[in-house]
Design an enzyme around this catalytic site. Structure first.
Site: not given
Length: 159
Positions: A59-60
Site C-alpha cells: 500500500h502502495f
C-alpha cells in the site's frame, strides 16, 4: 483538546501500560505511547510511522501511504486505552470492542517518517459504552477524523 489540562492525573502512558490495557500486539498495535490523559474525558495517542510497517509492502509499492482504515483503528485503540484506564478495566476476562464508526473523513496521507498525534475525546459515556470523537494529525495537518463507539465486554478467563 479542551481546557481540562489541570485535571490530568497522568501526563504520559508508556508502551508497557498500553500493552497491559489493550490486547493488540504486533503487527496490529498502532499506538506507541499516550499523553495528556484526562479520566473520562480525553487522551492523545502517538504513533511513529516507519517504512518497516507491514502494510507498506502493498500500500502502495513506490508510493507508501498508511491505509486510512488503520488510522481510524489507531484512533480506536487510543480510545480503548482511555476507556480501560478511566474504568480501571482489568484486561483479564474483559475486552474492549469497537462498535461503530461514523463521519469518517480522510484529509491528508500518512507516510513513512510521520508521527501521528491522535486526539481522542469522549462525547458520551454510559456504563461500559463510550462514544468518541477522534482527530489524527501529522504536524498541523488533519490526516483523518471520525466519531466511533466502543464497549467493554466480559469475555471470560484466558485459556
Amino acid at each position: 483538546m479542551g481546557d481540562n489540562a489541570e485535571q490530568a492525573v497522568q501526563t504520559d502512558i508508556d508502551i508497557a501500560e498500553i500493552l497491559a490495557r489493550i490486547p493488540h500486539r504486533y503487527p496490529f498495535l498502532l499506538v506507541d505511547r499516550a499523553e495528556d490523559y484526562n479520566p473520562h474525558q480525553s487522551i492523545v495517542g502517538i504513533k511513529c510511522v516507519t517504512i518497516n510497517e507491514p502494510f507498506f509492502q502493498g500500500h502502495f509499492p513506490g508510493n507508501p501511504v498508511m491505509p486510512g482504515v488503520l488510522i481510524i483503528e489507531a484512533l480506536a485503540q487510543t480510545g480503548a486505552v482511555l476507556m480501560s484506564k478511566s474504568l480501571e478495566v482489568d484486561t483479564e476476562g474483559k475486552t474492549i470492542f469497537f462498535m461503530s464508526v461514523d463521519n469518517a473523513r480522510f484529509r491528508n496521507p500518512v507516510r513513512p517518517g510521520d508521527v501521528i498525534r491522535m486526539e481522542v475525546e469522549v462525547l458520551r459515556a454510559r456504563s461500559s459504552i463510550f462514544k468518541f470523537k477522534g482527530v489524527a494529525k501529522v504536524g498541523d495537518k488533519v490526516a483523518a477524523e471520525a466519531e466511533f463507539a466502543a464497549m467493554v465486554v466480559e469475555t471470560g478467563p484466558k485459556a
